[in-house]
Design an enzyme around this catalytic site. Structure first.
Site, PDB file in Angstrom:
ATOM      1  N   GLN A 189     -46.803   7.505   1.737  1.00 38.27           N
ATOM      2  CA  GLN A 189     -47.930   7.370   3.128  1.00 38.27           C
ATOM      3  C   GLN A 189     -47.200   6.976   3.986  1.00 38.27           C
ATOM      4  OE1 GLN A 189     -51.015   6.677   2.707  1.00 38.27           O
ATOM      5  NE2 GLN A 189     -51.613   7.096   0.673  1.00 38.27           N
ATOM      6  N   HIS A 211     -49.797  16.204  -0.572  1.00 39.21           N
ATOM      7  CA  HIS A 211     -51.523  16.516   0.064  1.00 39.21           C
ATOM      8  C   HIS A 211     -51.564  15.102   1.282  1.00 39.21           C
ATOM      9  CE1 HIS A 211     -53.046  12.975  -2.403  1.00 39.21           C
ATOM     10  NE2 HIS A 211     -51.615  12.845  -2.955  1.00 39.21           N
ATOM     11  N   THR A 247     -38.801  26.920 -13.694  1.00 34.77           N
ATOM     12  CA  THR A 247     -38.455  27.863 -12.384  1.00 34.77           C
ATOM     13  C   THR A 247     -39.902  27.241 -11.736  1.00 34.77           C
ATOM     14  OG1 THR A 247     -38.346  29.503 -13.829  1.00 34.77           O
ATOM     15  CG2 THR A 247     -39.386  30.292 -11.500  1.00 34.77           C
ATOM     16  N   CYS A 335     -65.085   0.840  -9.760  1.00 33.87           N
ATOM     17  CA  CYS A 335     -66.729   1.040 -10.288  1.00 33.87           C
ATOM     18  C   CYS A 335     -66.755   1.129 -12.284  1.00 33.87           C
ATOM     19  CB  CYS A 335     -67.482   1.851  -9.638  1.00 33.87           C
ATOM     20  SG  CYS A 335     -69.217   1.565 -10.823  1.00 33.87           S
TER      21      CYS A 335
END
Length: 385
Positions: A189, A211, A247, A335
């Protein structure tokens, strides 16, 4: 100024979940495309088809290194941040003699917590999980007290994904080194949002994630300081300093490299200040619209510039997000079979269940605008009323 509109965000709700994942920057996608179409060669081969992929891999390594103040040869490409964390933990524990001791803290990413528990279960490692205070910060004195002659690794994240809390990494690293232990920090982060300097922080191992940096999912990197010995994670052909055989995926490495270069440029041109201004504007507007009902979770100062974690009295965050379609954000709750449980991070911080279930994480990024902030504030306030 914010970047030109992103095509993936043009017709959906306002995106306020950049800590979960980021859209791939079009410049990143453009840079990686030739390596998916034309430059297919194996970087380790000794013929002309390998030349461009090998050069691209070298450049990408240098770009990632530059973002965090490392040398190019200290960058090991991985398939994710979780894999980089596991290479750090497992690599340090198995390279240590005797029964290794690992120190971490209660609000760490599950990749570190579960990785440490697996080493405890499968390899007999000893694991110390330190508590955090009300702001989610570990006390360096607790680290000092936990260190002993068997400590192989201290792993403390640089910035929390839910609250943005910034840990005192340099102080903890100095303590670890005094006792002969290695220091790892998960900077998934932090990298690209705040300046990161592996030398200034004194860390031996540091995780970077694609990402979270406007690169695709499926690529990360581990900084491994020269001279640090780790047991390889994947055995085989000797790629990535022999630590992660296989690779290399040149296109993904290129994507991470270009993303790192763009993030470095953002840091140089005031993006953290822009995001902090948007974050604080959002907080102020919510405070004004809902007087006395908005509570900040985490530190006021020592946090990421893009992250606002708040609880609103009388509101359950998952209900709010289920009914408000104007923006996309996250809660920290889980949840299971329709029953929501408080965020483990906020629970570890000592925040009571009702407030934890009200927690809303709003995280901003490259395409966040003033207009977005006004829309989010109005939508939250309307729903809370």
């Amino acid at each position: 100024m914010s970047a030109p509109p992103h095509p993936a965000l043009a017709h959906g709700p306002v995106y306020a979940d950049y800590n979960a994942t980021t859209p791939v920057d079009p410049r990143v996608a453009e840079a990686m495309l030739p390596h998916l179409t034309h430059h297919f060669g194996n970087p380790s081969s000794a013929h002309p088809y390998a030349d461009i992929p090998r050069a691209a891999l070298t450049e990408a390594r240098a770009q990632v290194a530059a973002l965090i103040g490392a040398r190019p040869g200290e960058i090991v490409f991985t398939g994710s941040g979780s894999e980089a964390d596991l290479l750090a933990l497992r690599g340090a524990a198995l390279a240590a003699t005797g029964r290794p001791h690992i120190i971490t803290q209660a609000t760490e990413h599950p990749a570190v917590l579960e990785g440490a528990r697996a080493l405890q279960r499968l390899r007999g490692a000893r694991v110390t999980v330190l508590p955090v205070d009300r702001d989610g910060l570990v006390d360096p004195a607790d680290v000092a007290a936990a260190l002993d002659e068997d400590t192989a690794l201290v792993s403390i994240m640089a910035a929390n994904n839910e609250t943005g809390a910034l840990q005192p990494i340099a102080e903890i690293a100095a303590m670890a080194h005094e006792r002969g232990a290695l220091m790892h920090t998960d900077a998934a982060q932090a990298a690209g949002k705040i300046p990161v300097d592996v030398a200034g922080w004194g860390v031996d191992l540091l995780t970077v994630v694609g990402h979270k940096l406007y690169a695709p999912k499926g690529v990360g990197a581990l900084y491994v300081r020269d001279g640090v010995e780790l047991e390889p994670l994947i055995y085989g052909g000797g790629q990535e300093r022999g630590l992660r055989a296989g690779t290399e995926h040149t296109a993904l490495a290129v994507a991470l490299g270009v993303a790192a270069a763009l993030a470095a440029d953002d840091l140089d041109h005031g993006e953290p200040d822009r995001l902090a201004g948007l974050r604080d504007r959002l907080h102020q507007r919510l405070d004004h619209a809902l007087p006395g009902r908005v509570h900040l979770n985490g530190p006021d100062k020592a946090r990421l510039p893009n992250t606002l974690n708040i609880s609103v009295d009388g509101v359950r965050a998952h209900d709010l997000l289920a009914t408000v379609t104007a923006f996309a954000a996250s809660t920290g709750s889980a949840c299971h079979s329709g029953v929501h449980s408080p965020s483990p991070v906020l629970t570890a911080m000592g925040i009571e269940p009702a407030r934890a279930l009200a927690a809303l994480r709003l995280s901003l990024g490259r395409w966040s605008t003033d207009t977005d902030i006004d829309l989010i504030a109005a939508a939250v306030a309307d729903a809370a009323r």
